[in-house]
Design an enzyme around this catalytic site. Sequence first.
Site, mmCIF file in Angstrom:
data_model
loop_
_atom_site.group_PDB
_atom_site.id
_atom_site.type_symbol
_atom_site.label_atom_id
_atom_site.label_comp_id
_atom_site.label_asym_id
_atom_site.label_seq_id
_atom_site.Cartn_x
_atom_site.Cartn_y
_atom_site.Cartn_z
ATOM 1 N N CYS A 75 0.837 -1.204 0.000
ATOM 2 C CA CYS A 75 0.000 0.000 0.000
ATOM 3 C C CYS A 75 0.867 1.248 0.000
ATOM 4 O O CYS A 75 1.852 1.325 0.737
ATOM 5 C CB CYS A 75 -0.898 0.031 1.235
ATOM 6 S SG CYS A 75 -2.400 -0.883 1.046
ATOM 7 N N GLU A 113 -7.625 1.429 2.849
ATOM 8 C CA GLU A 113 -7.801 2.243 4.056
ATOM 9 C C GLU A 113 -9.203 2.062 4.630
ATOM 10 O O GLU A 113 -9.379 1.976 5.853
ATOM 11 C CB GLU A 113 -7.518 3.714 3.741
ATOM 12 C CG GLU A 113 -6.053 4.038 3.537
ATOM 13 C CD GLU A 113 -5.463 3.612 2.194
ATOM 14 O OE1 GLU A 113 -4.243 3.756 2.017
ATOM 15 O OE2 GLU A 113 -6.203 3.122 1.313
ATOM 16 N N ASP A 127 -12.153 -6.548 21.358
ATOM 17 C CA ASP A 127 -11.207 -6.416 22.467
ATOM 18 C C ASP A 127 -11.877 -5.865 23.725
ATOM 19 O O ASP A 127 -11.605 -6.328 24.832
ATOM 20 C CB ASP A 127 -10.048 -5.503 22.060
ATOM 21 C CG ASP A 127 -9.087 -5.260 23.209
ATOM 22 O OD1 ASP A 127 -8.540 -6.249 23.739
ATOM 23 O OD2 ASP A 127 -8.895 -4.089 23.589
#
Length: 158
Positions: A75, A113, A127
Amino acid sequence: MPLTHLNEENQPKMVDIGDKETTERIALASGRISMNKEAYDAIVNHCVKKGPVLQTAIIAGIMGAKKTSELIPMCHSIMLNGVDIDILEEKETHSFKLYARVKTQAKTGVEMEALMSVSIGLLTIYDMVKAIDKSMTISGVMLEHKSGGKSGDYNAKK
């Protein structure tokens, strides 16, 4: 169609975009995280000990978009004009659907992105509530739309 990230010796290379036109590029990606009712309720009722889950996921998603070129080897590092994230509550399925819209004026697109933004946002939700539900699933991360550039517009089939 030949692979552009390989040189004549079949070794990896980063594509040279120097001669490409600078155009407005927009990408929209989405993904979903599903969980049990207890975890879902903790998020929507703001009862998660780690803090405000959805707001943190939005910030993490923005950071993910900005760090994409550091994590995906081929990228290009590009200036982002904006990253906008929406999270929809899906009460009946105890899920959240995250959308990331990324915009730039550049010689290459922002699809990666947008996809990174969605992925990091969803992983952040995981998380923050994994103590409540370790069986959460992340699914359907996909490019919904892209515009700009030589290849033109793309819209995912519904």
